[in-house]
Design a protein around this motif. Structure first.
Motif, PDB file in Angstrom:
ATOM      1  N   ASP A 203      -2.029   5.326  10.349  1.00 15.74           N
ATOM      2  CA  ASP A 203      -1.314   5.467  11.810  1.00 15.74           C
ATOM      3  C   ASP A 203      -1.236   4.800  12.890  1.00 15.74           C
ATOM      4  O   ASP A 203      -2.474   4.327  13.316  1.00 15.74           O
ATOM      5  N   GLY A 204      -0.312   4.178  13.250  1.00 14.27           N
ATOM      6  CA  GLY A 204      -0.139   3.427  14.426  1.00 14.27           C
ATOM      7  C   GLY A 204      -0.555   1.784  14.110  1.00 14.27           C
ATOM      8  O   GLY A 204      -0.315   0.919  14.985  1.00 14.27           O
ATOM      9  N   TYR A 205      -0.675   1.613  12.838  1.00  8.35           N
ATOM     10  CA  TYR A 205      -1.023   0.122  12.637  1.00  8.35           C
ATOM     11  C   TYR A 205      -0.127  -0.447  11.377  1.00  8.35           C
ATOM     12  O   TYR A 205       0.635   0.469  10.416  1.00  8.35           O
ATOM     13  N   ASP A 206       0.034  -1.652  11.473  1.00  9.17           N
ATOM     14  CA  ASP A 206       0.872  -2.276  10.098  1.00  9.17           C
ATOM     15  C   ASP A 206       0.309  -1.947   8.901  1.00  9.17           C
ATOM     16  O   ASP A 206      -1.047  -1.956   8.931  1.00  9.17           O
ATOM     17  N   PRO A 207       1.088  -1.673   8.027  1.00  7.95           N
ATOM     18  CA  PRO A 207       0.319  -1.848   6.731  1.00  7.95           C
ATOM     19  C   PRO A 207      -0.375  -2.932   6.253  1.00  7.95           C
ATOM     20  O   PRO A 207      -0.171  -3.978   6.540  1.00  7.95           O
ATOM     21  N   ALA A 208      -1.448  -2.791   5.101  1.00 10.69           N
ATOM     22  CA  ALA A 208      -2.315  -3.950   4.647  1.00 10.69           C
ATOM     23  C   ALA A 208      -1.856  -3.659   3.130  1.00 10.69           C
ATOM     24  O   ALA A 208      -1.878  -2.822   2.506  1.00 10.69           O
ATOM     25  N   PHE A 209      -2.206  -4.900   2.553  1.00  9.11           N
ATOM     26  CA  PHE A 209      -1.964  -5.012   1.070  1.00  9.11           C
ATOM     27  C   PHE A 209      -2.868  -5.639   0.454  1.00  9.11           C
ATOM     28  O   PHE A 209      -3.810  -6.450   0.768  1.00  9.11           O
ATOM     29  N   GLY A 210      -3.159  -5.328  -0.863  1.00  9.39           N
ATOM     30  CA  GLY A 210      -4.336  -5.548  -1.820  1.00  9.39           C
ATOM     31  C   GLY A 210      -3.701  -5.585  -3.198  1.00  9.39           C
ATOM     32  O   GLY A 210      -2.899  -5.031  -3.524  1.00  9.39           O
ATOM     33  N   ARG A 211      -4.393  -6.626  -4.009  1.00 10.99           N
ATOM     34  CA  ARG A 211      -4.080  -6.798  -5.257  1.00 10.99           C
ATOM     35  C   ARG A 211      -5.300  -6.880  -6.254  1.00 10.99           C
ATOM     36  O   ARG A 211      -6.323  -7.348  -5.851  1.00 10.99           O
ATOM     37  N   GLY A 212      -5.083  -6.394  -7.514  1.00 12.85           N
ATOM     38  CA  GLY A 212      -6.307  -6.342  -8.400  1.00 12.85           C
ATOM     39  C   GLY A 212      -5.730  -5.998  -9.667  1.00 12.85           C
ATOM     40  O   GLY A 212      -4.871  -5.546 -10.080  1.00 12.85           O
ATOM     41  N   GLY A 213      -6.800  -6.241 -10.658  1.00 14.05           N
ATOM     42  CA  GLY A 213      -6.557  -5.798 -12.078  1.00 14.05           C
ATOM     43  C   GLY A 213      -6.569  -4.230 -12.202  1.00 14.05           C
ATOM     44  O   GLY A 213      -6.436  -3.758 -13.423  1.00 14.05           O
ATOM     45  N   SER A 214      -6.918  -3.478 -11.115  1.00 10.80           N
ATOM     46  CA  SER A 214      -6.985  -2.215 -11.299  1.00 10.80           C
ATOM     47  C   SER A 214      -6.598  -1.449 -10.005  1.00 10.80           C
ATOM     48  O   SER A 214      -6.603  -2.078  -8.983  1.00 10.80           O
TER      49      SER A 214
END
Length: 239
Positions: A203-214
């Motif tokens: 809440d109140g922050y830009d989203p962050a993203f992650g990538r992985g095999g699961s």
């Protein structure tokens, strides 16, 4: 290289490893890349089987070290320390210290392609050498090798001792925010090797993203990305 020069090089390598081999073929196999075998990668003449065994010996020795060195640590902390100490990059660093890259036997063009400096190959060879020492001299000999090169790394570790998702949740709660929300935004790749992309919202922050095999790995990567953005995650990441 003459026979005498080869023997001198082998003795120098054994001195760096700290073990004099009774079965010299074990060390030779530990240093033989699949490209140099008659059947192009046969696991019985290259380091592949030894690497499998060495990975387990390393894990046992490091786990034992951690168990004795940090008697008050909880399982999560021990697991995080263990993961950092047995990761590919750490094994490759030890291989460089021992100058194992100079001794690897390649076939074809792998050596010209920079195989002696590749992190994955160096890490595999390092674990194969551990297995060779274990098979030749027993567990104590392998533990001695691991103690010499992993204990300083254990005592000097400065990275975070909790996983990224836990740290991110505690950080958000400290700001009076709801718990971070994780959502899968993308899935690609075949069923046997999927790739997930996960978005984490605070809440109140830009989203962050992650990538992985699961999903679990992708969530951890997303949490790491959020923490890194806030200057709270400075650990060197595994590639």
């Amino acid at each position: 290289m003459t026979g005498e020069q080869k023997r001198a090089a082998e003795r120098a390598l054994e001195q760096r490893i700290g073990h004099r081999f009774k079965q010299g073929d074990l060390l030779t196999r530990a240093l033989t890349h699949g490209s140099a075998t008659a059947r192009g990668g046969a696991s019985d003449t290259s380091y592949q089987r030894l690497e499998f065994l060495g990975d387990r010996v390393l894990g046992l020795a490091v786990a034992t070290m951690l168990h004795h060195a940090f008697p008050q640590a909880e399982e999560g902390e021990l697991a995080r320390r263990l993961n950092q100490l047995v990761r590919r990059e750490t094994c490759a660093d030890v291989a460089r210290e021992l100058k194992l890259g100079d001794a690897i036997v390649f076939g074809g063009s792998e050596a010209q392609a920079g195989g002696r400096k590749k992190t994955a190959i160096l890490a595999d060879v390092c674990e194969a050498v551990i297995a060779a020492v274990y098979l030749d001299g027993g567990l104590k000999a392998a533990q001695d090798l691991i103690e010499r090169h992993w204990r300083p790394r254990m005592t000097n570790y400065k990275g975070p001792l909790r996983d990224a998702k836990t740290m991110l949740q505690e950080w958000a709660q400290g700001l009076g925010k709801p718990a971070p929300l994780y959502r899968e935004t993308e899935r690609s790749g075949p069923d046997h090797a999927p790739i997930f992309v996960v978005r984490v919202d605070i809440d109140g922050y830009d989203p962050a993203f992650g990538r992985g095999g699961s999903k679990r790995i992708a969530e951890q990567k997303a949490a790491e990305a959020a923490l890194t953005r806030e200057g709270l995650w400075t650990e060197t990441k595994e590639t």
